[in-house]
Write an enzyme that holds these catalytic residues in place. Sequence first.
Site, PDB file in Angstrom:
ATOM      1  N   ASP A 483       0.809  -1.225   0.000  1.00  0.00           N
ATOM      2  CA  ASP A 483       0.000   0.000   0.000  1.00  0.00           C
ATOM      3  C   ASP A 483       0.838   1.268   0.000  1.00  0.00           C
ATOM      4  O   ASP A 483       0.333   2.345  -0.301  1.00  0.00           O
ATOM      5  CB  ASP A 483      -0.840   0.042   1.288  1.00  0.00           C
ATOM      6  CG  ASP A 483      -2.117  -0.739   1.151  1.00  0.00           C
ATOM      7  OD1 ASP A 483      -2.506  -1.038   0.020  1.00  0.00           O
ATOM      8  OD2 ASP A 483      -2.714  -1.056   2.194  1.00  0.00           O
TER       9      ASP A 483
HETATM   10  C1  BGC Z   1      -2.820  -3.920   4.527  1.00  0.00           C
HETATM   11  C2  BGC Z   1      -2.613  -4.792   3.322  1.00  0.00           C
HETATM   12  C3  BGC Z   1      -1.343  -4.401   2.618  1.00  0.00           C
HETATM   13  C4  BGC Z   1      -0.164  -4.403   3.582  1.00  0.00           C
HETATM   14  C5  BGC Z   1       1.111  -3.924   2.952  1.00  0.00           C
HETATM   15  C6  BGC Z   1      -1.596  -3.952   5.407  1.00  0.00           C
HETATM   16  O1  BGC Z   1      -1.748  -3.066   6.440  1.00  0.00           O
HETATM   17  O2  BGC Z   1      -3.949  -4.371   5.220  1.00  0.00           O
HETATM   18  O3  BGC Z   1      -3.696  -4.663   2.442  1.00  0.00           O
HETATM   19  O4  BGC Z   1      -1.141  -5.316   1.588  1.00  0.00           O
HETATM   20  O5  BGC Z   1      -0.454  -3.578   4.685  1.00  0.00           O
HETATM   21  O6  BGC Z   1       1.085  -2.581   2.626  1.00  0.00           O
END
Ligand code: BGC
Length: 812
Positions: A483
């Site tokens: 993200d």
């Molecule tokens: C989110 C995921 C994401 C991951 C890496 C998590 O907090 O829920 O959707 O893939 O972070 O960024």
Amino acid sequence: MNFGHFDDQHREYVITNPRTPWPWINYLGNEDFFSLISNTAGGYTFYKDAKFRRLTRYRYNNVPMDSGGKYFYIKDADTSWSPGWKPCKTELDSYECRHGMNYTSIKGEKNGVTASALYFVPLKTWAEVQKLTLTNHSKAVKKLKVFSFIEWCLWNAAADMENFQRNFSTGEVEIEDSVIYHKTEYKERRDHYAYYSVNVPVQGYDTDRESFFGLYNGFDEPQVVAEGKSRNTEAHGWSPIASHYIEVELQPGEIKDFIFILGYVENKEDEKWESKNIINKKKAKETIARFNTAAKVDAALADLRRYWDNLLSIYTVDSGDEKLDRMVNIWNQYQCMITFCFSRSASFFESGIGRGMGFRDSNQDLIGFVHQIPERARERIIDIASTQFQDGGCYHQYQPLTKRGNNDIGGGFNDDPLWLILGTISYIKESGDFSILGEMVPFDNDMSVARTLFDHLSVSFDHVVNNLGPHGLPLIGRADWNDCLNLNCFSNDPNESFQTTENKSEGSKAESLMIAGLFVVYGRDYVTLCKKLGKHEEAARAQSHVDTMIDAVKKHGWDGEWFIRAYDYYGRKIGSKENEEGKIFIESNGWCTMAGIGKEEGLCTKALDSVKERLDTRYGIVLNNPAFTKYYIEYGEISSYPPGYKENAAVFCHNNPWIMIGETVAGNGNRAWEYYKKICPSYLEDISELHKTEPYVYGQMVAGKDAFKPGEAKNSWLTGTASWNFYAITQFILGIQPDYDGLIIDPCIPDSWSAFKVTRKFRGATYKIEIQNPEHKSKGVRSVSVDGKPQDTNLIPIFGDGKEHNVTVLLG
Ligand code: BGC
């Protein structure tokens, strides 16, 4: 240092020191009605949705930590104490908290009296039951005063924390016998209320917070408790609470139980009222009657235990390593149920008002849960797919109560659609139920544009095909799985969010090698599925896109020693030796090796060796290296974190199993196992003080080698780490994989292991599997026999006969 110990026989973690390095919590309820509870009885309750239907109030990130909960105050002469140590914090003579499968019991002892509070949500019940048991161990008669306490939340947990000019004037309660009803907003648009009861007559009550505590007192010193008498207050606005006051006399040796029920009721519009302004209490009274004796409560707890006996009997391992067995057989599966229920919504790190159910998150959660209750997985898949758009894109999150896409978070995360293929095929492989593919599923919840679930998978696949960049690699969109890799965001305004701010996607060259690997893995699965369904043309079409992607990765994604991570907005490499920081990343190397891209040419082995050399640390594999030490506007949030934290070079536990699985594909059982143990919580129990979070569940991240305190974990419970580690250990290391036509057995273990056993219930039969490894190999099945008969394949057939079948597998 340890703060407790595992009790595997009872499937409990037993905390013996209340001053844990962080609140160590548990979850009650597993369907509609839920509570979070810490080892000192902190936490809160909600119905379905921690944002929209919060029953009790909780204060996140407060001073002191973990403020607000389901508290009991016991007054014995001049001493006031609580069974969970908090909130009174009176030193106890003994303390013990047992977190079990959807129940918690907290026991304290003071001056010859033991108070034990059992908390759980009975199956199929919209209520939390609390059984408080008082025992007099002393030789004297004890005259005790007991005060219960909860604080009502004004339903919408977000509004509850901000709109005080309204909130302070809306609170309403009703009190009848020993039941306190919370009916704020019931007379206008709400058709629900909550209640808190006790099964004995009370000597008093309070429902007004200020009167109970005194305006300037904390949870540790309610003035009513100090005075030894409740004030019988009725809340009008301000902050409504519910507190019962009970006088108890205990002879030496005497034991008394008190049953408290915290429940939720919904009434139909025409059944809301008993009389003018008096709420219809029928349903509340029915629930209270179901649990009004200790015997009824004990029977409900026994039902809950049987429910878990059954769920946890579906996959069990006997490896001879108790730390492994307790994770696989108990805690990891339990955490998978919790992530299935809550996605990323409510924990002690997720406030319940921020993130709902994640499209990618909830699909991934299914791979650790689907064997437990496939029917619930089926419903979830349809819910998730219903938030997809017609072009295959989707909302990133949706609210559990409304099941509607969350507009605040938006969409455009280009990995999202592919995870629907993973979720769906995992369900079919477990259940054999192909009928799900024919279900009509709306787009963006609009039934007028519904198409079959299979069509949803096709548009998911095509979303990648239709969004390729200049190198023929997938465009990243807002971000991929990571993200925080926001390559089109260019945010220089501290007031905007990296995740939702307008992107400069037009003309962007930002491509993701992680999505490329993901596409090859789930694209192939899509091809196999098409073939199974006799859709050969579609299979051939899809296969050609997969092949083209493999070529593009080999041509543009290989950096010499590892797979690069991405191309940025300008078409420059990220995760390459050419970069000064962030030269190598875990995600693309995990996915491209899981996909086996360039395996024949040795690319996978090289990539895995590079990961080992550059990313492996004492506490697990860090996400990238070197960590970013400055803000790169063209990379976004990832470079906003201090080095070693979160997506900037922490051990992001969610993606360690991708490397473990990659290692098993390459046949390296020793490495896969070493990686597994490094992040598996039961192996970290002895460093609890440093690790900080619960030793029975995974956290999202552990501070990396560049951080201030390497090894310190954060964000426990709600993380894809749970399902991915369960998937890696059970399907790739222990190697028992459900497939369309049976169970595939293909372990990849440390070569020091001589044997292990797995019992797997699958499609209506029980498989008793014994793996023998006399030659101490890591991988390779030499022979298989089923019920004494040799078999020439490691695919064990579906029996569906309700019987036990003995499977013996020889590695070598
Ligand atoms: C989110 C995921 C994401 C991951 C890496 C998590 O907090 O829920 O959707 O893939 O972070 O960024």
